[in-house]
Scaffold this motif. Structure first.
Motif, PDB file in Angstrom:
ATOM      1  N   GLU A 158      11.937  -1.294  -9.316  1.00 46.57           N
ATOM      2  CA  GLU A 158      11.018  -2.392  -9.022  1.00 46.57           C
ATOM      3  C   GLU A 158      11.010  -3.463 -10.118  1.00 46.57           C
ATOM      4  O   GLU A 158      10.842  -3.152 -11.308  1.00 46.57           O
ATOM      5  N   LEU A 159      11.171  -4.698  -9.699  1.00 45.79           N
ATOM      6  CA  LEU A 159      11.182  -5.853 -10.589  1.00 45.79           C
ATOM      7  C   LEU A 159      10.071  -6.816 -10.183  1.00 45.79           C
ATOM      8  O   LEU A 159       9.784  -6.955  -8.994  1.00 45.79           O
ATOM      9  N   ASN A 177      12.846 -10.901 -12.676  1.00 47.55           N
ATOM     10  CA  ASN A 177      13.521  -9.615 -12.924  1.00 47.55           C
ATOM     11  C   ASN A 177      12.973  -8.859 -14.126  1.00 47.55           C
ATOM     12  O   ASN A 177      13.722  -8.245 -14.885  1.00 47.55           O
ATOM     13  N   LEU A 178      11.662  -8.929 -14.294  1.00 48.41           N
ATOM     14  CA  LEU A 178      11.014  -8.125 -15.340  1.00 48.41           C
ATOM     15  C   LEU A 178      10.866  -6.708 -14.789  1.00 48.41           C
ATOM     16  O   LEU A 178      10.213  -6.479 -13.773  1.00 48.41           O
ATOM     17  N   ARG A 179      11.482  -5.776 -15.476  1.00 51.01           N
ATOM     18  CA  ARG A 179      11.529  -4.422 -14.931  1.00 51.01           C
ATOM     19  C   ARG A 179      10.260  -3.640 -15.249  1.00 51.01           C
ATOM     20  O   ARG A 179       9.695  -3.772 -16.335  1.00 51.01           O
ATOM     21  N   ILE A 180       9.832  -2.843 -14.281  1.00 49.60           N
ATOM     22  CA  ILE A 180       8.714  -1.927 -14.493  1.00 49.60           C
ATOM     23  C   ILE A 180       9.268  -0.606 -15.032  1.00 49.60           C
ATOM     24  O   ILE A 180      10.283  -0.112 -14.538  1.00 49.60           O
ATOM     25  N   LEU A 181       8.623  -0.057 -16.058  1.00 53.16           N
ATOM     26  CA  LEU A 181       8.994   1.279 -16.537  1.00 53.16           C
ATOM     27  C   LEU A 181       8.005   2.287 -15.970  1.00 53.16           C
ATOM     28  O   LEU A 181       6.810   2.024 -15.862  1.00 53.16           O
ATOM     29  N   LYS A 202       0.829  -1.210   0.000  1.00 48.50           N
ATOM     30  CA  LYS A 202       0.000   0.000   0.000  1.00 48.50           C
ATOM     31  C   LYS A 202       0.863   1.259   0.000  1.00 48.50           C
ATOM     32  O   LYS A 202       1.824   1.369   0.750  1.00 48.50           O
ATOM     33  N   GLY A 203       0.523   2.185  -0.865  1.00 43.85           N
ATOM     34  CA  GLY A 203       1.224   3.471  -0.913  1.00 43.85           C
ATOM     35  C   GLY A 203       2.548   3.452  -1.656  1.00 43.85           C
ATOM     36  O   GLY A 203       3.239   4.464  -1.725  1.00 43.85           O
ATOM     37  N   HIS A 204       2.896   2.287  -2.204  1.00 43.94           N
ATOM     38  CA  HIS A 204       4.206   2.186  -2.859  1.00 43.94           C
ATOM     39  C   HIS A 204       4.293   3.089  -4.098  1.00 43.94           C
ATOM     40  O   HIS A 204       3.353   3.207  -4.864  1.00 43.94           O
ATOM     41  N   GLN A 205       5.448   3.712  -4.241  1.00 46.85           N
ATOM     42  CA  GLN A 205       5.726   4.553  -5.419  1.00 46.85           C
ATOM     43  C   GLN A 205       6.940   3.989  -6.148  1.00 46.85           C
ATOM     44  O   GLN A 205       7.850   3.459  -5.506  1.00 46.85           O
ATOM     45  N   LEU A 206       6.977   4.140  -7.460  1.00 49.96           N
ATOM     46  CA  LEU A 206       8.133   3.676  -8.236  1.00 49.96           C
ATOM     47  C   LEU A 206       9.368   4.534  -7.953  1.00 49.96           C
ATOM     48  O   LEU A 206       9.256   5.768  -7.817  1.00 49.96           O
ATOM     49  N   THR A 207      10.513   3.902  -7.874  1.00 44.78           N
ATOM     50  CA  THR A 207      11.792   4.593  -7.680  1.00 44.78           C
ATOM     51  C   THR A 207      12.588   4.535  -8.975  1.00 44.78           C
ATOM     52  O   THR A 207      12.865   3.444  -9.475  1.00 44.78           O
TER      53      THR A 207
END
Lengths: 217, 217
Positions: free
Chosen positions: A73-74, A87-91, A53-58
């Motif tokens: 984040e992966l 290890n699929l990366r989030i953009l 909850k509340g997580h933001q991308l870095t």
């Protein structure tokens, strides 16, 4: 008789292309060709399900287009053959739809038959499971091969004589030279000229050792 | 002034290519385009080290070219990143050199920087470990990306106006159309006309759903 007649428009096109390829170099805007390795985009809600909850991308690494980044984040993608790719990366930043972009080599390994689509077009696309540290989500659809495309600003579009949605061809000279046809032109303000290929395309033409690129109608 | 002059030979070549592509269709020999997934070839001695003394390859599936087959025998390839690919198939019959043929996607995953080579040319190529049920062997070199090529018989060579060692281009029409340049022509008696691409190339152009192929100078 008719089989030996070359139609005039074809000759004109061939000559125009050859001319524009030769003349364009001196005046062309800087052309960057990058490979997008497999990655995903997530909505803020899906990000919270995956990371809490509340997580933001870095931001981990800023991309060539201003404001976009590969995130720290992966996630792990799990397909129907009980195989997974870690290890699929989030953009980032987050989007209004969650979407996974794979090369065909990735998709076949996972057992997914993915269509070639532009971003956000999820017609007939399969889903998958995504696993993060805080939870697993099921995407009902949205796993695609992102179609080859070129980002450009309005002045680049003028240079190539195209408008948003038109198509251009890309020739790459290397030890494995190739021409990729019908790249989708995505014209937007404040955008740098940049082709996006996937890893299959980049590896097929040995983009890493390319000596020359050429974008033409 | 000189920058606007198109040289005559270029125009002639463009027109000749377009003509030959158009005229060739009616008379062309049957063109087959196949993907060679990663695989290896082994010497009889290496086969014994991997599978035991006196071991012979067992055909699993006959290939398009007469006398060649995918064998039942599978090995595991281990690369320098401590990663491995299991189920690497041996192609038969045995050869006088052991060789591993990978797509760049495979090689990068394993951590190998492989050169683009024709079969048997192992200059500057890395090695690897191969693991079979009876033992492990180290190949000091011989892991390559096999360069795209087209097998053909003498009459096919006549049709395309090429000789052994010449180059042809291949255009593939699909949802991801592409042209691959400089396919090596390998002319030999009793050979069927067949292009070999690797999985990166086949996936880049969505060969599985291709609607048209064209081989031309």
């Amino acid at each position: 008789m008719s089989t030996t007649a070359l139609d005039r428009s074809l000759v004109q096109r061939l000559v125009r292309n050859a001319l524009s390829a030769r003349l364009g170099n001196g005046h062309a805007p800087k052309l960057v060709v990058n490979v997008s390795a497999r990655h995903c985009h997530v909505t803020p809600a899906d990000l919270e399900r995956l990371f809490g909850k509340g997580h933001q991308l870095t931001p981990y690494k800023w991309l060539y287009q201003d404001g976009f980044f590969a995130a720290e984040e992966l996630v792990t993608i799990i397909g129907p053959r009980h195989r997974m790719i870690p290890n699929l990366r989030i953009l980032g930043p987050c989007r209004d739809h969650s979407q996974v972009e794979l090369a065909f080599t990735d998709a076949i390994m996972l057992g997914l038959d993915v269509p070639v689509r532009r971003s956000g077009d999820h017609r007939d696309s399969p889903g998958c499971y995504l696993l993060g540290p805080a939870g697993m989500i099921e995407l009902p659809r949205g796993v695609i091969r992102h179609e080859r495309h070129v980002h450009m600003g309005p002045s680049d579009a003028d240079h190539y004589g195209v408008k948003n949605g038109d198509r251009l061809n890309l020739r790459i000279k290397s030890s494995c030279s190739a021409m990729f046809e019908d790249l989708l032109c995505r014209v937007a303000p404040a955008t740098k000229l940049e082709v996006h290929l996937d890893t299959d395309e980049g590896n097929a033409c040995d983009l890493a050792h390319a000596t020359h690129y050429e974008l033409f109608k």
